[in-house]
Design a protein around this motif. Structure first.
Motif, mmCIF file in Angstrom:
data_model
loop_
_atom_site.group_PDB
_atom_site.id
_atom_site.type_symbol
_atom_site.label_atom_id
_atom_site.label_comp_id
_atom_site.label_asym_id
_atom_site.label_seq_id
_atom_site.Cartn_x
_atom_site.Cartn_y
_atom_site.Cartn_z
ATOM 1 N N THR A 68 10.638 105.107 110.384
ATOM 2 C CA THR A 68 10.020 104.938 109.071
ATOM 3 C C THR A 68 11.014 104.320 108.098
ATOM 4 O O THR A 68 10.670 103.388 107.364
ATOM 5 C CB THR A 68 9.530 106.303 108.532
ATOM 6 N N ALA A 69 12.243 104.814 108.087
ATOM 7 C CA ALA A 69 13.273 104.254 107.199
ATOM 8 C C ALA A 69 13.542 102.793 107.545
ATOM 9 O O ALA A 69 13.699 101.949 106.655
ATOM 10 C CB ALA A 69 14.557 105.073 107.304
ATOM 11 N N TYR A 70 13.564 102.488 108.826
ATOM 12 C CA TYR A 70 13.780 101.117 109.291
ATOM 13 C C TYR A 70 12.656 100.204 108.801
ATOM 14 O O TYR A 70 12.905 99.115 108.282
ATOM 15 C CB TYR A 70 13.854 101.136 110.824
ATOM 16 N N ILE A 74 12.732 96.998 106.089
ATOM 17 C CA ILE A 74 12.178 95.672 106.381
ATOM 18 C C ILE A 74 11.187 95.262 105.296
ATOM 19 O O ILE A 74 11.209 94.120 104.815
ATOM 20 C CB ILE A 74 11.529 95.640 107.780
ATOM 21 N N ALA A 75 10.318 96.180 104.872
ATOM 22 C CA ALA A 75 9.344 95.870 103.817
ATOM 23 C C ALA A 75 10.056 95.519 102.509
ATOM 24 O O ALA A 75 9.671 94.573 101.817
ATOM 25 C CB ALA A 75 8.397 97.057 103.615
ATOM 26 N N ASP A 76 11.116 96.270 102.184
ATOM 27 C CA ASP A 76 11.893 95.990 100.975
ATOM 28 C C ASP A 76 12.540 94.614 101.050
ATOM 29 O O ASP A 76 12.514 93.853 100.085
ATOM 30 C CB ASP A 76 12.962 97.073 100.780
ATOM 31 N N VAL A 81 12.882 88.821 99.590
ATOM 32 C CA VAL A 81 12.880 87.423 100.016
ATOM 33 C C VAL A 81 11.772 86.667 99.299
ATOM 34 O O VAL A 81 11.972 85.535 98.825
ATOM 35 C CB VAL A 81 12.733 87.317 101.555
ATOM 36 N N THR A 82 10.598 87.271 99.168
ATOM 37 C CA THR A 82 9.484 86.629 98.473
ATOM 38 C C THR A 82 9.849 86.346 97.018
ATOM 39 O O THR A 82 9.598 85.250 96.506
ATOM 40 C CB THR A 82 8.225 87.523 98.548
#
Length: 146
Positions: A68-70, A74-76, A81-82
């Protein structure tokens, strides 16, 4: 239940073993055998994975909270990046705050006219000053070079 108990025992044993380990430890991972497979511990981070032996290979999976932390990391990173891509794409455009602060063409020409009048008057005063002093200036003898 025995798998959980074995996991807890393996974690406790791994924790005790890590305190007794020398400071110059060179191995990154430690494997502890359990009834269902292995527990792999990263000696540098303390991260643990559950591993099973399949077809002669050791397959390790992150624990649920680590996964979950991983995924959150990645979502962050995707969000960052966006935002960076949007910032870079917008760099070619003048932001409205800056664009609205610029003078209009009429205001610019008016300001330039004031500067031109100032420079002409200033240069006129400088020429007058030079002309007034050129007649009253005593001639200096040229220095002798020996």
């Amino acid at each position: 239940m025995s798998g959980t108990r074995t996991l807890v025992i393996a974690l406790a044993a791994g924790s005790l073993w890590s305190f007794a380990a020398p400071a110059q430890e060179t191995t990154t991972y430690t494997l502890e055998k359990t009834d269902d497979g292995y527990v792999r511990m990263n000696n540098k981070t303390g991260e643990m994975s559950i591993c099973q032996e399949k077809a002669g290979q050791l397959i390790c999976k992150l624990a649920a909270e680590e996964r979950t932390a991983y995924e959150e990391d990645i979502a962050d990173l995707k969000t960052r990046v966006t935002k960076l891509e949007e910032t870079v794409a917008g760099m070619g455009k003048i932001p409205p705050v800056v664009r609205d602060a610029l003078p209009s063409d009429e205001e610019f020409e008016k300001g330039l006219s004031y500067m031109e009048k100032f420079m002409r008057r200033f240069m006129g005063i400088a020429k007058e000053f030079d002309n007034d002093n050129s007649g009253t200036k005593p001639e200096q003898p040229t220095p002798q070079k020996t």
